[in-house]
Design a protein around this motif. Structure first.
Motif, PDB file in Angstrom:
ATOM      1  N   ARG A   1      19.239 -20.843  16.577  1.00  0.00           N
ATOM      2  CA  ARG A   1      17.814 -21.163  16.563  1.00  0.00           C
ATOM      3  C   ARG A   1      17.158 -20.534  17.785  1.00  0.00           C
ATOM      4  NH1 ARG A   1      17.374 -27.557  15.969  1.00  0.00           N
ATOM      5  NH2 ARG A   1      15.821 -27.165  17.582  1.00  0.00           N
ATOM      6  N   PRO A   2      15.885 -20.191  17.650  1.00  0.00           N
ATOM      7  CA  PRO A   2      15.202 -19.485  18.746  1.00  0.00           C
ATOM      8  C   PRO A   2      14.960 -20.362  19.979  1.00  0.00           C
ATOM      9  CG  PRO A   2      13.729 -19.849  16.891  1.00  0.00           C
ATOM     10  CD  PRO A   2      15.080 -20.254  16.435  1.00  0.00           C
TER      11      PRO A   2
ATOM     12  N   PHE B   1      22.196  -3.317  26.704  1.00  0.00           N
ATOM     13  CA  PHE B   1      22.307  -2.120  25.891  1.00  0.00           C
ATOM     14  C   PHE B   1      22.003  -0.907  26.782  1.00  0.00           C
ATOM     15  CE2 PHE B   1      21.105  -4.655  21.822  1.00  0.00           C
ATOM     16  CZ  PHE B   1      22.270  -5.377  21.969  1.00  0.00           C
TER      17      PHE B   1
ATOM     18  N   TRP C   1      21.223   2.068  26.260  1.00  0.00           N
ATOM     19  CA  TRP C   1      20.143   2.983  25.878  1.00  0.00           C
ATOM     20  C   TRP C   1      18.772   2.367  26.125  1.00  0.00           C
ATOM     21  CZ3 TRP C   1      23.974   1.129  22.695  1.00  0.00           C
ATOM     22  CH2 TRP C   1      23.620   0.051  21.867  1.00  0.00           C
TER      23      TRP C   1
ATOM     24  N   LEU D   1      14.062  -7.459  24.669  1.00  0.00           N
ATOM     25  CA  LEU D   1      14.750  -7.491  23.376  1.00  0.00           C
ATOM     26  C   LEU D   1      14.592  -8.809  22.608  1.00  0.00           C
ATOM     27  CD1 LEU D   1      16.648  -5.721  21.529  1.00  0.00           C
ATOM     28  CD2 LEU D   1      18.534  -7.004  22.532  1.00  0.00           C
ATOM     29  N   PRO D   2      14.828  -9.982  23.236  1.00  0.00           N
ATOM     30  CA  PRO D   2      14.667 -11.236  22.469  1.00  0.00           C
ATOM     31  C   PRO D   2      13.262 -11.370  21.882  1.00  0.00           C
ATOM     32  CG  PRO D   2      15.773 -11.675  24.532  1.00  0.00           C
ATOM     33  CD  PRO D   2      15.302 -10.247  24.602  1.00  0.00           C
TER      34      PRO D   2
ATOM     35  N   ILE E   1      11.271  -8.965  21.000  1.00  0.00           N
ATOM     36  CA  ILE E   1      11.109  -8.035  19.875  1.00  0.00           C
ATOM     37  C   ILE E   1      11.769  -8.615  18.623  1.00  0.00           C
ATOM     38  CG2 ILE E   1      11.827  -5.778  18.999  1.00  0.00           C
ATOM     39  CD1 ILE E   1      11.513  -4.769  21.931  1.00  0.00           C
ATOM     40  N   ILE E   2      12.983  -9.133  18.803  1.00  0.00           N
ATOM     41  CA  ILE E   2      13.707  -9.650  17.641  1.00  0.00           C
ATOM     42  C   ILE E   2      13.023 -10.893  17.077  1.00  0.00           C
ATOM     43  CG2 ILE E   2      15.872 -10.771  16.964  1.00  0.00           C
ATOM     44  CD1 ILE E   2      17.204  -8.649  18.811  1.00  0.00           C
ATOM     45  N   LEU E   3      12.495 -11.727  17.961  1.00  0.00           N
ATOM     46  CA  LEU E   3      11.837 -12.960  17.497  1.00  0.00           C
ATOM     47  C   LEU E   3      10.348 -12.744  17.223  1.00  0.00           C
ATOM     48  CD1 LEU E   3      13.672 -15.343  19.966  1.00  0.00           C
ATOM     49  CD2 LEU E   3      13.976 -15.288  17.493  1.00  0.00           C
ATOM     50  N   LYS E   4       9.905 -11.485  17.319  1.00  0.00           N
ATOM     51  CA  LYS E   4       8.510 -11.121  17.026  1.00  0.00           C
ATOM     52  C   LYS E   4       7.514 -11.951  17.826  1.00  0.00           C
ATOM     53  CE  LYS E   4       8.945  -9.056  12.459  1.00  0.00           C
ATOM     54  NZ  LYS E   4       9.635  -9.594  11.284  1.00  0.00           N
TER      55      LYS E   4
ATOM     56  N   ARG F   1      16.897 -11.891  30.677  1.00  0.00           N
ATOM     57  CA  ARG F   1      16.816 -11.769  29.219  1.00  0.00           C
ATOM     58  C   ARG F   1      17.025 -13.134  28.558  1.00  0.00           C
ATOM     59  NH1 ARG F   1      21.427  -8.336  26.781  1.00  0.00           N
ATOM     60  NH2 ARG F   1      22.497 -10.173  27.574  1.00  0.00           N
TER      61      ARG F   1
ATOM     62  N   HIS G   1      12.659 -15.452  25.915  1.00  0.00           N
ATOM     63  CA  HIS G   1      11.966 -16.108  24.800  1.00  0.00           C
ATOM     64  C   HIS G   1      11.762 -17.606  25.080  1.00  0.00           C
ATOM     65  CE1 HIS G   1      16.234 -16.539  23.911  1.00  0.00           C
ATOM     66  NE2 HIS G   1      15.986 -17.448  23.011  1.00  0.00           N
TER      67      HIS G   1
END
Lengths: 254, 284
Positions: A77-78, A90, A92, A101-102, A104-107, A149, A153
């Motif tokens: 769960r977020p 990552f 790159w 990143l979190p 982006i993934i969780l919009k 990180r 979120h």
């Protein structure tokens, strides 16, 4: 029924292995309150990482009930965040892109996340390192990025699986102090897995002491050292007493 | 509180004087330059040595010129071949075959590699057959393909596709599978599904191994086309080499081999340059 943030009752986990079923967790029950700093301590094979994975919804429990914020909980769960022994950055993505990143993934809202990213990098002492790549950083710095990180979120519960286990002793102690400072500032609920008893005592409100074969919750130790804590806390006689108590519970005090 | 400085900038104590550092850097740089120069001289020297032995053996009459042409004969043959009327149409045929074979082999390798890596049903259905097909040397198919697809370009393209498909397929599959399980765990904990895990983790993580596949794919596509033209063709570099060899124009054969090698090498370098752009983080 209590109104704790996390309520686990009679949780068991059995794995099927080539040599027959293996009981990784045997009837573990506990409550965790909002804002608490909990450590899971025990030797390898005591099921502490398994319990953390179950709490993160990454692994299914074989039996028992687990309630998180009033809801039965069995999948990611977020409002949970996870940090692992390796930084898992990552290569790159720049430091900033890794922290983003979190979001982006969780919009999540981009502008808000960009601001939050800068705040977090500031908080973990990496101001000005946002455009570097992970390979350019030291091990300690990489775990700082992972910490930023983790908070990106804004999860309610932080699940940390031996996050400083791969660092050298000096860096680890510095990171402990940093983590306490951030925890005091943010008021998150933390569940922290470690096999380092001193680390657990230094950080925690309560320590879940776990023993192996099968993985059991041997007992829960309240840490009554005053807060806020600094490295000075380790000189407190009470600190050594607590470490000693836990060692005895684990049966390593010979 | 204990605010540790993140700064890892190295600041030398006053004891280590500025000049000491500068002198050290200067010596180190000179040593590097010298090493590079020596390495280049060694390579160039060896090349010249081989050319000299070749020239001596042929011009000196130790080897018959019909068997091995001299370097000078080869040089003149290159001019003769490149200015001939047949040169451009034939090289154009081969070039098209190679590029089509490479493109189709690469695309199908990537698509099937992703399919097998990402979908269990696809893996269960076709993976055993692909592994079985991968074992025999693909060249054995060349005569059959010529029978099936004729003497023109399609048969050469088919051989190039079959040859270049497998390294691309296997490298895509290996690349997508060679992932840190902790990273997968992190993505799952962030509620990322299959597509987001692929887009943000698996694909970029696979690119270094996939680019190695692209390079293999390229050399095998060239090989496939030339072999196809040997087996049966009415145009192309392979066809020319075969015909000139038959006419004992060995100098012409040498010239064509050198032209083909240069072309393959230039594209290979281009791919390597692209690679260094795409997977920039490996150079950091």
């Amino acid at each position: 029924m209590t109104d704790s943030l996390i309520d686990g009752q009679h949780i068991s986990k059995v794995y099927a292995t080539a040599t027959g079923p293996l009981v990784a967790l045997d009837n573990v029950s506990f409550n965790i309150e909002e804002g608490e700093f909990i450590s899971l301590v025990g030797p390898s094979g005591c099921g502490k990482s398994t319990l953390l994975s179950i709490l993160g919804g990454l692994e299914e429990k074989s039996d028992g009930t687990l309630v998180l914020a009033g809801k039965h909980h069995d999948s990611p769960r977020p409002d949970l965040g996870m940090m692992l022994q390796t930084s898992v950055l990552f290569p790159w993505r720049t430091v900033r892109e890794n922290v983003r990143l979190p979001g982006i993934i969780l919009k999540l809202d981009k502008k808000e996340q960009a601001e939050r990213c800068d705040e977090l990098l500031d908080m973990v002492g990496l101001n000005g390192f946002g455009d570097r790549y992970p390979t350019e950083l030291s091990g300690g710095m990489r775990q700082r990025v992972a910490l930023a990180r983790l908070l990106a979120h804004n999860p309610r519960v932080l699940l940390m699986d031996e996050p400083f286990g791969a660092l050298d002793e000096f860096t680890r102690e510095t990171m402990n102090v940093e983590l306490l400072r951030i925890w005091e500032k943010t008021g998150k609920t933390v569940i922290f897995v470690t096999h380092n008893i001193g680390e657990a005592v230094f950080l925690s409100d309560r320590i879940f002491v776990m023993t192996p074969r099968p993985g059991r919750l041997e007992g829960i130790v309240e840490v009554d050292l005053p807060r806020p804590r600094t490295m000075e806390a380790m000189r407190d006689p009470r600190f050594s007493e607590l470490v000693f108590t836990i060692r005895r519970m684990l049966g390593v005090d010979h | 509180m204990n605010m540790m400085q993140p700064a890892e900038e190295i600041v030398a104590s006053p004891a280590t004087q500025k000049e000491t550092i500068e002198r050290f850097v200067e010596t180190e740089r000179r040593r590097q330059k010298k090493k590079v120069l020596v390495n280049r001289l060694l390579a160039a020297g060896f090349g010249i040595f081989v050319l000299l032995v070749w020239g001596f053996a042929t011009e000196g009459g130790f080897v018959h010129r019909l068997i091995i042409p001299s370097p000078i004969d080869t040089f003149w043959a290159m001019g003769r071949v490149m200015s001939a009327d047949y040169f451009l149409p034939n090289i154009w045929v081969t070039l098209q075959e190679i590029l089509w074979g490479f493109a189709i082999g690469l695309a199908s390798g990537v698509v099937l590699g992703v399919g097998v890596a990402m979908f269990d049903a696809v893996r269960a259905t076709i993976y055993p057959y692909l592994v079985a097909l991968q074992a025999p040397p693909k060249i054995v198919l060349a005569p059959i393909f010529v029978t099936w697809f004729g003497f023109d370009q399609p048969s050469k393209i088919a051989i190039a596709v079959v040859m270049s498909f497998f390294p691309m397929f296997l490298n895509t599959l290996t690349g997508l599978s060679a992932v840190d399980q902790n990273a997968v765990k992190l993505m799952r904990s962030l509620t990322a599904g299959r597509w987001k895990t692929f887009r943000y983790l698996l694909l970029p993580n696979a690119l270094p191994i996939m680019m190695a596949g692209v390079k293999l794919c390229w050399t095998l596509a060239v090989l496939g086309v030339i072999v196809g033209e040997f087996v049966g063709a009415s145009a192309g570099i392979g066809y020319l080499i075969y015909a000139m060899n038959f006419q004992l124009d060995i100098a012409g054969v040498f010239a064509l081999i050198i032209i083909l090698s240069l072309f393959t090498l230039v594209v290979y370098q281009l791919i390597e340059w692209l690679e260094s752009r795409i997977i920039f983080w490996k150079q950091l």
